[in-house]
Motif scaffolding. Structure first.
Motif, PDB file in Angstrom:
ATOM      1  N   HIS A 194      12.547  -5.980   0.700  1.00 30.41           N
ATOM      2  CA  HIS A 194      11.442  -6.808  -0.323  1.00 30.41           C
ATOM      3  C   HIS A 194      10.757  -6.554   0.742  1.00 30.41           C
ATOM      4  O   HIS A 194       9.229  -6.380   0.478  1.00 30.41           O
ATOM      5  N   ASP A 195      10.979  -6.256   1.585  1.00 31.57           N
ATOM      6  CA  ASP A 195       9.518  -6.402   3.459  1.00 31.57           C
ATOM      7  C   ASP A 195      10.603  -5.458   3.970  1.00 31.57           C
ATOM      8  O   ASP A 195       9.588  -4.896   5.365  1.00 31.57           O
ATOM      9  N   LYS A 198       8.254  -2.392   5.580  1.00 32.38           N
ATOM     10  CA  LYS A 198       7.471  -2.942   6.600  1.00 32.38           C
ATOM     11  C   LYS A 198       7.131  -1.781   8.493  1.00 32.38           C
ATOM     12  O   LYS A 198       6.665  -1.812   8.095  1.00 32.38           O
ATOM     13  N   HIS A 219       3.515  -2.354   0.890  1.00 29.33           N
ATOM     14  CA  HIS A 219       5.367  -2.203   1.572  1.00 29.33           C
ATOM     15  C   HIS A 219       6.151  -2.341   0.049  1.00 29.33           C
ATOM     16  O   HIS A 219       7.175  -1.999  -0.231  1.00 29.33           O
ATOM     17  N   HIS A 252       7.811  -9.905  -4.864  1.00 30.15           N
ATOM     18  CA  HIS A 252       8.208 -10.921  -4.302  1.00 30.15           C
ATOM     19  C   HIS A 252       6.586 -11.251  -4.310  1.00 30.15           C
ATOM     20  O   HIS A 252       7.162 -12.491  -3.523  1.00 30.15           O
ATOM     21  N   HIS A 253       5.773 -11.017  -4.631  1.00 32.20           N
ATOM     22  CA  HIS A 253       5.092 -11.719  -3.239  1.00 32.20           C
ATOM     23  C   HIS A 253       4.531 -13.056  -4.231  1.00 32.20           C
ATOM     24  O   HIS A 253       3.282 -14.209  -4.464  1.00 32.20           O
ATOM     25  N   ASP A 276      11.988 -15.814   0.180  1.00 32.77           N
ATOM     26  CA  ASP A 276      11.152 -15.435   1.413  1.00 32.77           C
ATOM     27  C   ASP A 276       9.977 -16.297   1.534  1.00 32.77           C
ATOM     28  O   ASP A 276       9.328 -16.558   2.468  1.00 32.77           O
TER      29      ASP A 276
END
Ligand SMILES: [Fe+2]
Ligand SMILES: [Fe+2]
Length: 363
Positions: A194-195, A198, A219, A252-253, A276
């Motif tokens: 998910h991240d 970055k 990302h 995911h946010h 998350d």
């Protein structure tokens, strides 16, 4: 000169040490006299600082992200630690040990990386296992993953913070997926990927900034590119599986307002979002408890959490205590309670202000 760390600053004695200038502003008081308002940092934390004298004479020598040797005293202003500078001098980067100024994870990145690989190898879905393995063992991705921060300044914003956050989410994924009978292969994949991008969205080093790709692509979308690039290398990688992995990354946010073009619509995507969210908030609380310079139980206002945080440990009794001792510990609670009302007496008119009059939280 022996380095004195911010976390060790206490007392009223004059001290001298080297710090990194994180934020620097020239201000004017009511009479028009210039003064400096700074945030100084090192690997142990950060502290507000003021320079009241001769600011206009050295205004052009001090800049954000420069190293300074400062002499001054610790002060307490509105319950917060503040460093009052008497003397400040810019010094060259070659004269400092950079490690003293980089905040880093308390966990060893090599150990964290091995734990992550072990979880990937334990997955039962062969396609997801192969995909994750090929991504995180890519030489450049692995190198960046071990050192990158998870954010510029909010959560896990320190060296190897991204890997710490990803591993923490992934370990939670194993527990939570079982509890809610979700497919742990997808939840683990979501927590790892998910991240991950970055590493392309942010720069590394002491002054982390957004890259051009971070500003223009970000990302979430970059994550899709990585899924495509590595899944094409795996023979017969199932199309529907790729679609669900992409959905987890895009959502995911959690909400459109936070940059997700899709909201989570599968149990696995929703779990990745919630894990998350939990890990980022708890990571912030941990940092506040460690670094907040406000004296007493309470932190200053924390924007990312939209609240102040109670920093001390909560009362804990592994054994029963004597009544007297218990009474003493419950002092604050008792002080807050109104006096018991005698029967057959008219109820006194007590304002909330009076009730709280004697209430005081001790530092
Ligand atoms: Fe994210
Ligand atoms: Fe995250």
């Amino acid at each position: 000169m022996t380095k004195l760390f911010i976390s060790d600053l206490q007392g009223k004695d004059e001290v001298e040490s080297i710090f990194l200038v994180k934020i620097f502003n020239t201000m004017e008081d009511k009479s028009g006299k210039k003064y400096f308002n700074l945030i100084l940092t090192d690997s142990s934390g950060e502290i507000e600082a003021r320079l009241w004298n001769y600011a206009s004479e050295i205004e052009n020598t001090i800049t954000k992200n420069c190293f300074v040797k400062v002499r001054g005293k610790l002060n307490f202003y509105q319950g917060r630690k503040q460093f009052i500078i008497n003397h400040i001098q810019k010094i060259d980067q070659t004269d400092v040990s950079i490690d003293d100024f980089v905040m880093k994870s308390v966990e060893d990145p090599e150990v964290m990386y091995k734990r992550l690989l072990k979880i990937v190898d334990s997955l039962s879905d062969v396609y997801i296992r192969d995909l994750l393995r090929s991504i995180i063992t890519d030489g450049e991705i692995a190198r960046r993953l071990k050192i990158w921060q998870a954010g510029k300044s909010i959560h896990h914003a320190y060296k190897s913070g991204l890997l710490e956050h990803i591993l923490s989410c992934t370990e939670l994924a194993l527990v939570v997926s079982k509890h809610y009978r979700a497919n742990e292969n997808y939840v683990v994949a979501g927590c790892i990927l998910h991240d991950l991008c970055k590493i392309y969205e942010l720069t590394d080093g002491m002054n982390v900034e957004y890259t051009e790709e971070g500003k223009l692509v970000g990302h979430l979308v970059k994550g899709l590119e990585i899924v495509d690039r590595y899944s094409y290398k795996i023979k017969n990688f199932p199309h529907y599986m790729k679609m669900h992995l992409k959905h987890i990354l895009l959502s995911h946010h959690g909400e459109f307002a936070y940059g997700s073009p899709k909201i989570p619509q599968t149990a696995e995507a929703y779990l990745v979002h919630l894990i998350d969210l939990m890990d980022s908030k708890m990571g912030t609380i941990e940092q506040v408890k460690k670094n907040d310079s406000t004296t007493g139980h309470w932190s200053g206002f924390v924007k990312h959490l939209d609240r102040i945080v109670y920093k001390s440990d909560l009362p804990y009794y592994p054994e029963y205590v004597q009544e007297e001792e218990f009474q003493e510990r419950a002092e604050v609670k008792v002080a807050l309670s109104p006096k018991p009302i005698q029967r057959n007496q008219p109820e006194p008119k007590t304002s909330l202000g009076k009730m709280l009059g004697n209430f005081k939280i001790e530092d």
